[in-house]
Design an enzyme around this catalytic site. Structure first.
Site, mmCIF file in Angstrom:
data_model
loop_
_atom_site.group_PDB
_atom_site.id
_atom_site.type_symbol
_atom_site.label_atom_id
_atom_site.label_comp_id
_atom_site.label_asym_id
_atom_site.label_seq_id
_atom_site.Cartn_x
_atom_site.Cartn_y
_atom_site.Cartn_z
ATOM 1 N N HIS A 1 95.715 43.026 176.260
ATOM 2 C CA HIS A 1 96.452 44.085 176.931
ATOM 3 C C HIS A 1 97.343 43.581 178.060
ATOM 4 C CE1 HIS A 1 94.325 46.843 174.400
ATOM 5 N NE2 HIS A 1 93.179 46.300 174.771
ATOM 6 N N HIS B 1 104.045 48.127 169.447
ATOM 7 C CA HIS B 1 104.039 48.902 170.687
ATOM 8 C C HIS B 1 105.489 49.020 171.152
ATOM 9 C CE1 HIS B 1 102.693 49.250 175.174
ATOM 10 N NE2 HIS B 1 103.358 50.289 174.756
ATOM 11 N N LYS C 1 93.107 58.737 164.839
ATOM 12 C CA LYS C 1 93.084 57.847 163.692
ATOM 13 C C LYS C 1 93.465 56.463 164.208
ATOM 14 C CE LYS C 1 94.665 57.129 159.015
ATOM 15 N NZ LYS C 1 93.257 56.972 158.543
ATOM 16 N N TYR C 2 92.754 55.428 163.747
ATOM 17 C CA TYR C 2 93.061 54.063 164.185
ATOM 18 C C TYR C 2 94.198 53.507 163.342
ATOM 19 C CZ TYR C 2 92.558 49.054 164.998
ATOM 20 O OH TYR C 2 92.806 47.746 165.302
ATOM 21 N N LEU C 3 95.278 53.127 163.999
ATOM 22 C CA LEU C 3 96.401 52.499 163.293
ATOM 23 C C LEU C 3 96.141 50.995 163.283
ATOM 24 C CD1 LEU C 3 99.352 54.546 164.854
ATOM 25 C CD2 LEU C 3 98.024 55.040 162.795
ATOM 26 N N ARG D 1 105.879 55.139 186.248
ATOM 27 C CA ARG D 1 106.305 54.150 187.229
ATOM 28 C C ARG D 1 107.407 53.283 186.646
ATOM 29 N NH1 ARG D 1 101.960 51.898 184.435
ATOM 30 N NH2 ARG D 1 102.665 50.025 183.351
ATOM 31 N N ASN E 1 103.808 56.313 181.124
ATOM 32 C CA ASN E 1 103.704 55.623 182.408
ATOM 33 C C ASN E 1 104.706 56.242 183.368
ATOM 34 O OD1 ASN E 1 101.838 53.793 181.283
ATOM 35 N ND2 ASN E 1 103.540 52.665 180.400
ATOM 36 N N VAL F 1 107.040 46.456 184.684
ATOM 37 C CA VAL F 1 107.311 45.019 184.831
ATOM 38 C C VAL F 1 108.534 44.625 183.993
ATOM 39 C CG1 VAL F 1 106.403 42.691 184.425
ATOM 40 C CG2 VAL F 1 104.862 44.498 185.231
ATOM 41 N N GLU G 1 100.758 57.351 175.311
ATOM 42 C CA GLU G 1 100.595 57.498 176.755
ATOM 43 C C GLU G 1 101.956 57.535 177.420
ATOM 44 O OE1 GLU G 1 98.201 54.241 178.299
ATOM 45 O OE2 GLU G 1 96.752 54.487 176.692
#
Ligand code: MV4
Length: 449
Positions: free
Chosen positions: A235, A208, A201-203, A291, A289, A294, A287
């Protein structure tokens, strides 16, 4: 503990890792391309090895050259930093096969999270909340129609091998689904050699928010709270905060408990970041990450922890040595990424730094490998410094950042400092009232004058 670490990166993060090594009494090996011979991190390292020509694929992504450098210098571990080889599972595996320690997660976990479908199904099974969508990969357009009808339009088709904004297509209505499905698959095949896609579904107005976690090899997992990384353009993050102006301490504790429990069950190790979209009071995992990121300094500032030191200790087999309740969140931190770019067009502006005067004072931190006379090479990322401040409250942090930006003098290249000044003056930003779309709209308004 390791006696010598090879730093498989460049610029400010190479220097950041070098500093942690120094404090731990570990010797350092810098690797560099021919474009970085005069870089600060190369000068400060105990040893330096040239690993190839300027193009990243021939130097910072050159696994054979990096492993040769590690072997001839007798390094016992490799820290990959961020970008480059940091989320390359084959690299992590090859490092370990050569008898060296990869400072990061296992190759298996890097691979698992690199596939966004596996990442999501794994997190779902571990009790982490997700965006409503397909249960795994889409087998057919018909299945996409069924799932979309169930979760409601608009929907997003995402590539399993994507991430960071690559390989996504929105379908606002059912009439757009076939097109989005075929475009997403074609692009995914071309970009990643893998046309597996899934649907969500697109929010429409999320923030973020990402959660920093750390796991040792003794079954201990802790989190260091969240970062709000909503202020991004194409992005590319520009300004990050810890904590998020949208969350309460209780919400942090709740999502933190869910995440640490999930990663404990997974047997994860070293640093990791869970990315969430946050909308209408709900966290939706998207998702992970695998690692160091930054923007890790804002977390370090509010938790008073050295995350790189923790990564190195954990990779050497040491236990974390404290528990979640020992981690105290104190004050508010903001990071401004300083890119050598035109602040209006975002065109990179490589060149020679003629004057460099970094700000200072209470609660101000600069992570940068810049110096007067340094030539910013045109071959790499345009980020030349990170300015981080901490203060007791968010508004004090904003005022401290404005003060620090006013002191910052970088001449010889254009930077995005003027844009940061405008963001920090904006009433909506100051209220913490923003989503992932805010910065693009703000920039458009600036460009219109
Ligand atoms: C989304 C989304 C809205 N709804 N997923 C973009 C990068 C990738 N990591 C995931 N992304 C998004 N996924 C659903 N279901 C909106 C984005 C998105 C975004 C996310 C985080 C930060 C900036 C963004 C900018 C545009 C779109």
């Amino acid at each position: 503990m390791f006696s010598k670490i090879l730093i498989a990166n460049r610029g400010e993060i190479a220097l950041r890792i070098l500093r942690a090594c120094r404090e731990l009494g570990i010797r350092t090996v810098a690797v560099h391309s021919t474009a970085d011979t005069d870089a600060m991190y190369v000068r400060l390292a105990d040893e330096a090895v040239c690993i190839g020509p300027p193009a990243s694929r021939d130097s910072y992504l050159n696994v054979a050259a990096i492993l040769s450098a590690a072997t001839i210098t007798g390094a016992d571990a490799i820290h990959p930093g961020y970008g480059f080889l940091s989320e390359n599972a084959d690299f992590a595996e090859t490092v370990e096969a050569h008898g060296l320690t990869f400072i990061g997660p296992t190759a298996e976990h890097i691979r698992m999270m690199g596939d966004k479908i596996t990442a999501k199904t794994t997190m779902m099974a571990l009790g982490v909340p997700l965006v409503p969508g397909s249960d795994g990969a889409l087998e057919s357009l018909e299945q996409a129609r069924e799932v979309a009808a169930k979760v409601g339009y608009p929907v997003l088709i995402k590539a399993a091998a994507g991430g960071g904004g690559r390989g996504m297509k929105v379908a606002p209505t059912e009439a757009d689904l076939e097109e989005a499905w075929s475009v997403a698959r074609t692009e995914a095949r071309a970009a990643f050699g893998n046309d597996e896609v899934y649907l969500e579904k697109y929010l429409d107005k999320p923030r973020h928010i990402e959660l920093q976690i750390m796991a040792d090899t003794h079954g201990n997992v802790v989190h260091y709270g969240e970062r709000d990384c909503s202020l991004q353009r194409r992005h590319q993050k520009l300004l990050e905060e810890a904590g998020s102006p949208a969350l309460t301490a209780r919400q942090r504790d709740e999502i933190g408990a869910i995440a640490t429990s999930a990663l404990t069950k997974l047997g994860y190790r070293n640093a990791g970041t869970l990315e969430f979209l946050y909308q209408d009071g709900q966290f939706c995992f998207i998702e992970m990450n695998t690692r160091l990121q930054v923007e890790h300094p804002v977390t370090e500032m509010v938790c008073d922890v050295d995350l790189v030191r923790e990564q190195i200790r954990i990779a050497a087999g040491e236990p974390i040595g404290y528990s979640q309740s020992d981690i105290k969140f104190s004050g508010h931190a903001i990071e401004c990424r300083i890119n050598a770019e035109d602040p209006q067009t975002f065109m990179p502006t490589p060149g020679t730094i003629t004057v460099y005067h970094p700000p200072g004072g209470l609660g101000v931190r600069i992570d940068s490998a810049l110096y007067a006379g340094y030539r910013v090479p045109p071959y790499y990322d345009s980020m030349i410094a990170k300015l981080i401040v901490r203060a007791p409250t968010r508004l004090e942090a904003i005022e401290r950042m404005r003060r620090a930006l006013d002191e910052f003098v970088i001449e010889g290249v254009k930077t995005v400092i003027p844009l940061h000044r405008k963001i920090l003056e904006d009433p909506q930003f100051r209220k913490g009232d923003y989503t992932i779309h805010w910065l693009e709209n703000f920039v458009a308004r600036q460009q219109q004058g």
